[in-house]
Scaffold this active site. Structure first.
Site, mmCIF file in Angstrom:
data_model
loop_
_atom_site.group_PDB
_atom_site.id
_atom_site.type_symbol
_atom_site.label_atom_id
_atom_site.label_comp_id
_atom_site.label_asym_id
_atom_site.label_seq_id
_atom_site.Cartn_x
_atom_site.Cartn_y
_atom_site.Cartn_z
ATOM 1 N N LYS A 104 40.156 44.874 29.765
ATOM 2 C CA LYS A 104 40.694 45.837 30.733
ATOM 3 C C LYS A 104 42.221 45.827 30.656
ATOM 4 O O LYS A 104 42.866 46.870 30.634
ATOM 5 C CB LYS A 104 40.219 45.490 32.156
ATOM 6 C CG LYS A 104 38.727 45.736 32.359
ATOM 7 C CD LYS A 104 38.187 45.162 33.660
ATOM 8 C CE LYS A 104 36.668 45.363 33.754
ATOM 9 N NZ LYS A 104 36.054 44.788 34.947
ATOM 10 N N GLN A 122 36.999 41.103 39.888
ATOM 11 C CA GLN A 122 35.958 40.938 38.863
ATOM 12 C C GLN A 122 34.769 40.175 39.444
ATOM 13 O O GLN A 122 34.931 39.131 40.072
ATOM 14 C CB GLN A 122 36.541 40.202 37.646
ATOM 15 C CG GLN A 122 35.594 40.092 36.470
ATOM 16 C CD GLN A 122 35.214 41.429 35.846
ATOM 17 O OE1 GLN A 122 36.005 42.358 35.828
ATOM 18 N NE2 GLN A 122 33.996 41.533 35.359
ATOM 19 N N ASP A 139 36.929 50.381 41.737
ATOM 20 C CA ASP A 139 35.508 50.280 41.389
ATOM 21 C C ASP A 139 34.636 51.126 42.321
ATOM 22 O O ASP A 139 33.441 51.299 42.058
ATOM 23 C CB ASP A 139 35.036 48.829 41.536
ATOM 24 C CG ASP A 139 35.153 48.026 40.250
ATOM 25 O OD1 ASP A 139 34.915 48.591 39.175
ATOM 26 O OD2 ASP A 139 35.462 46.823 40.342
#
Ligand code: GUN
Length: 279
Positions: free
Chosen positions: A49, A93, A116
């Site tokens: 990422k 994460q 997200d």
């Protein structure tokens, strides 16, 4: 033989478009990533990422914590990131270490920075048909891939194997919004094969369970979200690719299908949140 849904090619095209889009701004988005613990797969994902963001001219900061970090430390950091105007996107994460309540952590993220789309505000919006600040990356990537290949969604029966908050649940809502008929299966589903045989599109996101040819209708579209290393160290997905590709109409490879699309959609979400932060 099935047509390969090439996630890498589409990722590259999307990233190129995003880089161009960013050229017109004087400032840059900054994506903050919180990584707690030492899950090796998570480390690889986070590095990926970060590298992809940097290639595009998106700033990134990774905040690492040891696996024994306490919840308060992460909550304080999120508050600091929420209040920092230079930070335009925040990602925690997953998985988090077991002693940490992931819902507390995720819901501390300001919804406008929730890249997200996992906060209750954003997932609640998705489930009630209101546009969230961001859509979860993997489901968005799957739909983007289907659209790229002009695969019709409306009226199709989509069977999703897996009911996670990251893939199965949000994907079911996004497909319903596109007028698909959606069935969500999971580890306690009886006669999975009987259900998958009725599908026009199958999405497998269970991890390690083999979907074989005898479970699918001929000409079905197969999306494989699973990724793991087999006993020979080969990266593979939930689907028996060789067998299934002989009678599916479209299929995603692993690697090179859904994985690259997830990263592309994360970057896309990051750019969109940045753009919305001006208005
Ligand atoms: N772990 C596995 N997939 C994801 C994802 O899409 N987002 C985050 N934050 N963690 C993950």
């Amino acid at each position: 033989m099935a047509i390969i849904l090439d996630g890498k090619k589409l990722r590259d095209k999307i990233l190129e478009e995003l880089a161009q889009r960013l050229e017109k701004y004087d400032s840059r988005p900054t994506l903050a990533v919180i990584l707690a613990g030492d899950n090796p797969a998570s480390r690889i994902y986070v590095n990926n990422k970060k590298k992809t963001a940097e290639k595009l001219g998106i700033n990134s900061v990774v905040i690492n914590y040891p696996s024994n970090v306490d919840e308060t430390t992460i909550l304080k950091k999120i508050e600091e990131l929420n209040n920092d105007e230079t930070i335009t996107a925040i990602l925690v994460q997953l998985p988090l270490p077991e002693h940490i309540d992931k819902f507390n952590i995720i819901n501390a993220i300001k919804p406008e920075k929730d890249v997200d789309g996992f906060t209750i505000e954003n997932s609640g919006k998705l489930f009630t048909g209101i546009k969230p600040h961001a859509y979860p990356c993997t489901p968005r990537g799957i739909i983007r891939l289907l659209d790229e290949y002009n695969i019709e969604i409306e009226g199709k029966h989509v069977v999703i194997a897996g009911r996670s908050n990251i893939v199965g649940k949000p994907l079911s809502q996004m497909l319903l919004a596109r007028n698909a008929t959606v069935t969500v299966c999971h580890s306690r589903t009886k006669n999975l094969a009987e259900i998958t045989k009725t599908a026009d599109i199958v999405v497998s996101a269970v991890g390690g369970k083999i979907i074989g040819k005898n479970m699918l209708k001929s000409g079905c579209v197969v999306i494989d979200v699973g990724i793991f290393k087999d006993e020979n160290g080969k990266t593979r997905g939930d689907v028996d690719f060789e067998e299934v590709s002989s009678n599916a109409s479209y299929i995603t490879p692993v690697p090179g299908g859904v994985g690259p699309m997830t990263i592309a959609m994360l970057m896309s979400n990051t750019v969109e949140l940045f753009e919305k932060s001006f208005v």
